[in-house]
Design an enzyme around this catalytic site. Structure first.
Site, PDB file in Angstrom:
ATOM      1  N   HIS A 227     -30.426-104.792  43.298  1.00 18.85           N
ATOM      2  CA  HIS A 227     -30.968-103.864  42.288  1.00 18.85           C
ATOM      3  C   HIS A 227     -32.480-103.755  42.443  1.00 18.85           C
ATOM      4  O   HIS A 227     -33.099-104.592  43.088  1.00 18.85           O
ATOM      5  CB  HIS A 227     -30.645-104.360  40.867  1.00 18.85           C
ATOM      6  CG  HIS A 227     -31.356-105.643  40.531  1.00 18.85           C
ATOM      7  ND1 HIS A 227     -30.938-106.870  40.980  1.00 18.85           N
ATOM      8  CD2 HIS A 227     -32.489-105.888  39.813  1.00 18.85           C
ATOM      9  CE1 HIS A 227     -31.758-107.807  40.552  1.00 18.85           C
ATOM     10  NE2 HIS A 227     -32.721-107.242  39.850  1.00 18.85           N
ATOM     11  N   ASP A 229     -35.902-103.291  39.757  1.00 16.82           N
ATOM     12  CA  ASP A 229     -36.175-103.479  38.328  1.00 16.82           C
ATOM     13  C   ASP A 229     -36.681-102.163  37.736  1.00 16.82           C
ATOM     14  O   ASP A 229     -37.529-101.493  38.333  1.00 16.82           O
ATOM     15  CB  ASP A 229     -37.214-104.587  38.117  1.00 16.82           C
ATOM     16  CG  ASP A 229     -36.660-105.968  38.493  1.00 16.82           C
ATOM     17  OD1 ASP A 229     -35.436-106.098  38.655  1.00 16.82           O
ATOM     18  OD2 ASP A 229     -37.478-106.905  38.632  1.00 16.82           O
ATOM     19  N   HIS A 283     -33.677-106.103  45.462  1.00 16.83           N
ATOM     20  CA  HIS A 283     -33.524-107.553  45.623  1.00 16.83           C
ATOM     21  C   HIS A 283     -32.190-107.996  45.042  1.00 16.83           C
ATOM     22  O   HIS A 283     -31.537-107.238  44.313  1.00 16.83           O
ATOM     23  CB  HIS A 283     -34.706-108.300  44.993  1.00 16.83           C
ATOM     24  CG  HIS A 283     -35.016-107.925  43.568  1.00 16.83           C
ATOM     25  ND1 HIS A 283     -35.609-106.730  43.214  1.00 16.83           N
ATOM     26  CD2 HIS A 283     -34.797-108.581  42.401  1.00 16.83           C
ATOM     27  CE1 HIS A 283     -35.756-106.673  41.907  1.00 16.83           C
ATOM     28  NE2 HIS A 283     -35.262-107.783  41.384  1.00 16.83           N
ATOM     29  N   ARG A 293     -28.494-122.518  39.371  1.00 15.63           N
ATOM     30  CA  ARG A 293     -29.877-122.067  39.537  1.00 15.63           C
ATOM     31  C   ARG A 293     -30.333-121.416  38.240  1.00 15.63           C
ATOM     32  O   ARG A 293     -29.529-120.775  37.551  1.00 15.63           O
ATOM     33  CB  ARG A 293     -29.912-121.057  40.694  1.00 15.63           C
ATOM     34  CG  ARG A 293     -31.255-120.461  40.985  1.00 15.63           C
ATOM     35  CD  ARG A 293     -31.161-119.611  42.261  1.00 15.63           C
ATOM     36  NE  ARG A 293     -32.463-119.093  42.600  1.00 15.63           N
ATOM     37  CZ  ARG A 293     -32.985-117.985  42.080  1.00 15.63           C
ATOM     38  NH1 ARG A 293     -32.291-117.271  41.210  1.00 15.63           N
ATOM     39  NH2 ARG A 293     -34.188-117.595  42.430  1.00 15.63           N
TER      40      ARG A 293
HETATM   41  O1  LIG Z   1     -33.261-114.972  39.509  1.00 18.26           O
HETATM   42  C1  LIG Z   1     -33.961-114.372  40.306  1.00 18.26           C
HETATM   43  O2  LIG Z   1     -34.550-114.953  41.232  1.00 18.26           O
HETATM   44  C2  LIG Z   1     -34.134-112.874  40.215  1.00 18.26           C
HETATM   45  C3  LIG Z   1     -33.818-112.310  38.870  1.00 18.26           C
HETATM   46  C4  LIG Z   1     -33.906-110.813  38.828  1.00 18.26           C
HETATM   47  O3  LIG Z   1     -34.036-110.144  39.812  1.00 18.26           O
HETATM   48  C5  LIG Z   1     -33.837-110.118  37.514  1.00 18.26           C
HETATM   49  O4  LIG Z   1     -33.614-110.782  36.479  1.00 18.26           O
HETATM   50  O5  LIG Z   1     -34.009-108.880  37.512  1.00 18.26           O
HETATM   51 FE   LIG Z   2     -34.660-108.130  39.350  1.00 20.50          FE
END
Ligand SMILES: O=C(O)CCC(=O)C(=O)O
Ligand SMILES: [Fe+2]
Length: 347
Positions: A227, A229, A283, A293
């Protein structure tokens, strides 16, 4: 006597281990049971090429250089270059203390360890999210849970006043850092950051606490699906477990965790506002078979009414409001299973 004590201690330890795994088990969302039909009709994402990634160091910017008369200019330029070439970079000496980050992480772990049913009940306003309700294939399923909440109401995540203070302190630190980055990035466009800062307030900026439970089918499900952001800027605090990857010129790159760094990435709105100069890069998070995690993201989002318009001509994207953008994204995800994003708003 001594033997009795050792036996009793061992029993206690055993019980603690059982309790811990029971807690973890009934706190994790029921992914397999809920998405059973997707697992049984596995046209999975097990395409080797899609999963391949190279390890790479992101550009690293030492923010303490902003305080040096000699180095500030070059430091700003490094931020602008990273946003232009990568859309992602790491920052160190960012002014957010390790102790604050550790306190926040402890609280985050506690919040996710609550029983799943309680999380669903307590946050029935959609701020607790898990999995991907719209997924029609395993490829679209995110093996993760999150609290996604406006900064102004983030306090309701915390039960005790100490925990409320941690969230307040963290949000304030993030807001300050975000403003500093916004100013620099706007300056790189010959613009002023005031418009973004005035429209991205406590009521519109979001905090997202992510948890990626270990996943028995790591080659088949993402922790978080690919996705971009939908904000101006994201500041991310990840832990030491690998998982985050970004798409650089068509290749997936694994971001090596750096415990001293926060990660900054450009969102769709900055890409539009900068007329495509700064890159909102796709990403994703890979799931992990053994380790859970955690991460925390701070999203610099404006109010719904805020208009996003490039000052450079000819403009690549037409003028749109953030509300309009969000609606379009939601509609695309509902109808097609994925976000189309900025290409919907080409001029
Ligand atoms: O957890 C991560 O490293 C990325 C989280 C992410 O991309 C998001 O919350 O939009
Ligand atoms: Fe993100």
């Amino acid at each position: 006597m001594e033997i009795m004590r050792i036996v009793s201690e061992a029993k206690e330890l055993d019980q603690a281990a059982v309790d811990h795994s029971a807690t973890v088990m009934d706190s994790n969302p029921p992914f397999v049971a809920t998405y059973k039909s997707l697992f049984s009709s596995r046209a999975s994402m097990n395409h080797e090429a899609e999963l391949l990634a190279v390890e790479c160091d992101l550009p690293l910017v030492d923010l303490s250089r902003l305080n040096s008369k000699l180095e500030a200019k070059q430091c700003k330029q490094d931020i602008i270059t990273a946003a232009t070439e990568w859309g992602f970079f790491q920052i160190v000496n960012h002014g957010v203390s390790n102790s604050l980050l550790a306190r926040l992480r402890r609280q985050q772990v506690k919040m996710f360890r609550q029983p799943f049913k309680k999380k669903v009940l307590d946050f029935s306003d959609d701020s607790y999210r898990w999995g991907t309700p719209t997924a029609t294939s395993l490829k679209q399923l995110s093996w993760s849970e999150a609290y996604h909440i406006p900064v102004s109401s983030a306090n309701k995540l915390a039960r005790t006043s100490t925990n409320r203070c941690v969230i307040e302190e963290f949000s304030a630190a993030m807001a300050q850092l975000a403003n500093q980055l916004v100013d620099t990035l706007a300056e790189g466009l010959g613009r002023d950051g005031t418009y973004i800062k005035e429209n991205c307030t406590r009521n519109s900026c979001y905090l997202r606490l992510n948890h990626y439970p270990s996943c028995p089918l790591p080659g088949e499900v993402f922790g978080l699906v690919p996705h971009t952001d939908s904000d101006f800027l994201t500041i991310l605090c990840q832990d030491t477990v690998c998982g985050l990857q970004l798409n650089k010129a068509g290749r997936w790159v694994t971001v090596k965790p750096n415990p001293n760094a926060l990660i900054v990435n450009i969102g769709d709105l900055f890409q539009a506002w900068s007329n495509g100069l700064y890159k909102s890069v796709e990403h994703r998070v890979m799931s992990n078979p053994h380790l859970e995690r955690f991460s925390v993201a701070y999203f610099v989002c404006p109010s719904k009414e805020t208009l996003i318009q490039s000052s450079a001509l000819p403009a690549i994207y037409r003028k749109f409001s953030f509300g309009e953008y969000r609606l379009q994204v939601q509609q695309d995800v509902r109808l097609t299973g994925h976000k189309v994003g900025l290409t919907r708003f080409l001029a």
